[in-house]
Design a protein around this motif. Structure first.
Motif, PDB file in Angstrom:
ATOM      1  N   LEU A   1     -29.613  40.258  37.162  1.00  0.00           N
ATOM      2  CA  LEU A   1     -29.533  39.701  35.812  1.00  0.00           C
ATOM      3  C   LEU A   1     -30.452  40.456  34.846  1.00  0.00           C
ATOM      4  CD1 LEU A   1     -29.221  35.829  36.262  1.00  0.00           C
ATOM      5  CD2 LEU A   1     -27.484  37.453  35.499  1.00  0.00           C
TER       6      LEU A   1
ATOM      7  N   PRO B   1     -33.538  35.716  32.434  1.00  0.00           N
ATOM      8  CA  PRO B   1     -33.105  35.126  33.697  1.00  0.00           C
ATOM      9  C   PRO B   1     -34.152  34.148  34.233  1.00  0.00           C
ATOM     10  CG  PRO B   1     -32.627  37.460  33.663  1.00  0.00           C
ATOM     11  CD  PRO B   1     -33.452  37.175  32.444  1.00  0.00           C
TER      12      PRO B   1
ATOM     13  N   SER C   1     -29.083  32.697  32.425  1.00  0.00           N
ATOM     14  CA  SER C   1     -29.649  33.447  31.307  1.00  0.00           C
ATOM     15  C   SER C   1     -28.640  33.419  30.169  1.00  0.00           C
ATOM     16  CB  SER C   1     -29.944  34.891  31.724  1.00  0.00           C
ATOM     17  OG  SER C   1     -28.743  35.549  32.093  1.00  0.00           O
TER      18      SER C   1
END
Length: 129
Positions: A75, A105, A120
């Motif tokens: 992420l 994230p 996120s």
């Protein structure tokens, strides 16, 4: 005519360029060892005389994986890839102007299966012709 789904698909394509561990699908619940994204409501920030608009679209990006470091790092890499670009898609009806992280994230939890879930979000600003 451009719809928010066109912007979402463009962002998905850019996110896939970061080579995540799995295919990015649409939705709020990522599959096993997977990643998903979905658009939140959008807003118009400015309207011009020619009816062009500056719009904003929030996109949630969720992921899960059996390895906590893998999901978190993936992420972070997606966010870095989206926000540090110097050029964004332009299809003639829209031009993405900027993408910024609105939520880094963060851990949501862990499933009984052992999958770590992270969430996120990003905000996409674009010009709609």
């Amino acid at each position: 005519m451009t719809n928010p789904s066109d912007i979402l698909e463009a962002v998905r394509g850019m996110a896939m360029e970061t080579e995540p561990y799995g295919e990015i699908v649409y939705g709020t619940n990522p599959p096993y060892n997977g990643i998903c994204m979905i658009a939140d409501p959008s807003a118009t920030l400015d309207i011009f005389k020619n009816k062009g608009m500056i719009k904003e679209l929030s996109i949630l990006i969720n992921a899960k994986h059996e390895n906590q470091k893998t999901v978190y790092d993936t992420l972070c890499t997606i966010h870095r890839g989206l926000t540090k670009r110097w050029s964004y898609p332009n299809d003639g009806e829209y031009q993405i102007i900027d993408i910024e992280t609105t939520s880094d994230p963060n851990l949501i939890g862990q499933e009984e299966s052992g999958q770590w879930i992270y969430g996120s979000s990003v905000r996409v600003r674009y010009f709609w012709r």
